[in-house]
Design an enzyme around this catalytic site. Structure first.
Site, PDB file in Angstrom:
ATOM      1  N   HIS A   1     -34.118  -7.065 -40.906  1.00  0.00           N
ATOM      2  CA  HIS A   1     -33.044  -6.286 -41.715  1.00  0.00           C
ATOM      3  C   HIS A   1     -33.944  -5.113 -42.150  1.00  0.00           C
ATOM      4  CE1 HIS A   1     -29.409  -6.062 -44.149  1.00  0.00           C
ATOM      5  NE2 HIS A   1     -30.367  -5.575 -45.005  1.00  0.00           N
TER       6      HIS A   1
ATOM      7  N   ASP B   1     -23.524 -10.484 -53.284  1.00  0.00           N
ATOM      8  CA  ASP B   1     -24.030  -9.469 -52.770  1.00  0.00           C
ATOM      9  C   ASP B   1     -22.838  -8.275 -52.199  1.00  0.00           C
ATOM     10  OD1 ASP B   1     -26.225  -7.395 -51.865  1.00  0.00           O
ATOM     11  OD2 ASP B   1     -25.518  -8.006 -49.859  1.00  0.00           O
TER      12      ASP B   1
ATOM     13  N   ARG C   1     -22.884  -0.710 -56.020  1.00  0.00           N
ATOM     14  CA  ARG C   1     -24.126   0.100 -55.709  1.00  0.00           C
ATOM     15  C   ARG C   1     -24.092   1.302 -55.160  1.00  0.00           C
ATOM     16  NH1 ARG C   1     -28.222  -3.506 -53.632  1.00  0.00           N
ATOM     17  NH2 ARG C   1     -29.861  -1.731 -53.726  1.00  0.00           N
TER      18      ARG C   1
ATOM     19  N   SER D   1     -30.793  -8.136 -52.972  1.00  0.00           N
ATOM     20  CA  SER D   1     -29.597  -8.081 -52.088  1.00  0.00           C
ATOM     21  C   SER D   1     -29.898  -8.390 -50.511  1.00  0.00           C
ATOM     22  CB  SER D   1     -29.223  -6.579 -52.021  1.00  0.00           C
ATOM     23  OG  SER D   1     -28.484  -6.051 -51.021  1.00  0.00           O
TER      24      SER D   1
ATOM     25  N   LYS E   1     -28.788 -12.472 -48.702  1.00  0.00           N
ATOM     26  CA  LYS E   1     -27.799 -12.482 -47.428  1.00  0.00           C
ATOM     27  C   LYS E   1     -28.762 -13.304 -46.494  1.00  0.00           C
ATOM     28  CE  LYS E   1     -27.478  -7.738 -46.728  1.00  0.00           C
ATOM     29  NZ  LYS E   1     -27.540  -7.087 -48.002  1.00  0.00           N
TER      30      LYS E   1
END
Ligand code: URA
Length: 449
Positions: free
Chosen positions: A92, A171, A178, A193, A197
């Site tokens: 990520h 999220d 956001r 966040s 996930k």
């Protein structure tokens, strides 16, 4: 403390906003209350946005960050993929401009024998999002229900979806809020966040690409390292194998910025070509994914493996298979000229001759958002076709009037604001910049590699 059968403690949201505004730490129960109310929609967006802004300005303690991550993770299901016959590994990024490596990495690493259960996000602030990129492929479905996600994963080794009503729903809501309220740039919110996930998707190992520089949320390297350590610590506490690479985001990655344009560039990389910086970063991230997933003894062997898989055509084939299984039109993958395009372009000429010594990379991302490639309000839809082709990167020589980049848009008028932003984002001088920094600044990993 709530007892079985006794309703949970109630709080007034306004008190929790004021508490954070005044720099005080919230308890786990208070944070849990906010996350639950955000998830079920009982707390309105304006109150959540006020609280998020207070967090951006006041920060959080480690305990608050852990409580937020925990509450967001448990807002939905935590997948158990232990029946899959190989290790699960994911990557990520904290977000960048032209940052498109996920589309290459998921099929590449799956073709190398590991499983990649990838839950990604949409565009966030000035940065692009994997889901918006994937949706530029006509028919591609990023909202698969859990059983279908598991089926695609077991058939082709990778599947790419977004947060759903079932997985990381908190999220899903907070991320969208956001994006449009200037509340992205908090290491604590980014940590919660991303990790909520990633912990929900059932991966064994996670490679984090933590961006730093003018196009990143963490502009300073020390802030990127702080965020990286926060996430590595959070993942390790949950029993995951973790590494964070601190990587450069002082200029767009590759040449393409914009949803369909970025898919096109990923297809080039999967075919063994594409821009050097993008290709190298994909190989380095894949190397770590293979290493953490136990598919190679060292990181450098992992890189060799990644190179071989791309050269064999197996990574591209796997991407094609995943697109088909997720409902996408594979004619577009075989012939990227079929991707959505605007049919109109506007060049951004260099005002002077010289060398590019710097790019205000966030402005490049903002230019793409302004064109319609991202959102300015929650209800906005993105235009898959618009974007920017970056011709000149740091160190590049340019003649006066030569295009620095080309805007893909629907009319000259639509390009006006983006053109000014792009022109102003380039720093050009008579002499070339002193040295070119490598893409990877350092790896945060406890152990031999
Ligand atoms: N990526 C995420 O998923 N969340 C963030 O907050 C930033 C990047």
């Amino acid at each position: 403390m709530s007892q079985p059968g006794v309703p949970p403690v109630q709080f007034r949201v306004i008190d929790l906003i004021r508490k954070k505004r005044d720099g005080l730490a919230l308890t786990a129960a208070e944070i849990g209350y906010l996350v639950a109310g955000c998830t079920d929609g009982s707390i309105p967006d304006y109150q959540m946005a006020a609280w998020l802004m207070a967090v951006v300005l006041r920060g959080m303690t480690r305990e608050e960050t852990a409580a937020l991550t925990h509450a967001m993770l448990n807002s939905g299901e935590v997948l158990d993929l232990s029946l899959l016959p190989a290790r699960k590994v994911d990557k990520h990024s904290t977000g960048g401009v032209g940052d498109k490596t996920s589309l290459v990495l998921a099929p590449l690493v799956a073709a190398g024998g590991l499983f990649v259960p990838m839950i990604s996000g949409r565009g966030l602030g000035h940065t692009g999002g994997t889901l918006d990129k994937l949706e530029s492929i006509p028919g591609f479905r990023v909202g698969l229900p859990v059983p279908e996600f598991e089926r695609v994963l077991s058939v082709c080794g990778c599947c790419m979806i977004g947060q759903t009503e079932k997985i990381a729903p908190a999220d899903r809501r907070l991320y969208a809020l956001r994006d449009v309220t200037g509340t992205v740039e908090s290491p604590y919110l980014i940590c919660a966040s991303i990790m909520s996930k990633k912990l929900a998707e059932g991966t064994d190992a996670l490679v984090l690409d933590v961006k730093t520089g003018s196009g990143a949320f963490m502009k300073k390297e020390e802030d990127a390292v702080f965020l990286a350590e926060l996430m590595v610590e959070t993942g390790e506490r949950m029993g995951k194998q973790m590494v964070a690479l601190i990587t450069d985001m002082n200029q767009p990655l590759g040449h393409m910025v914009g949803n369909a344009l970025e898919v096109q560039e990923c297809i080039e990389v999967l075919h063994g070509s594409g821009p050097e910086d993008l290709r190298e970063l994909c190989l380095d991230l894949a190397a770590w994914m293979f290493f953490l997933g136990g598919a190679s003894k060292t990181v450098s062997q992992g890189k060799q493996r990644a190179e071989e898989i791309i050269a064999s055509g197996k990574a591209f084939e796997r991407f094609r298979q995943m697109v088909e299984l997720q409902g996408g039109d594979i004619r577009v993958i075989d012939d990227p000229a079929r991707l959505p395009s605007t049919g109109h372009t506007v060049d951004v000429p260099s005002p002077q001759a010289g060398y590019v010594t710097g790019i205000l990379c966030e402005q490049v991302g903002t230019a793409c958002v302004i064109l319609g490639g991202g959102r300015e309000r929650k209800e906005d839809s993105v235009d898959p076709a618009v974007g920017i082709v970056v011709h000149k990167k740091i160190g590049g020589k340019v003649a006066a009037g030569e295009p620095l980049c080309t805007i893909h848009c629907h009319s000259d008028a639509q390009a006006t604001r983006a053109k000014t932003l792009l022109q102003d984002s380039y720093q050009i001088a008579a002499a070339p910049p002193a040295h070119k920094k490598s893409i990877i600044h350092r790896a945060i990993y406890k152990g031999e590699h």
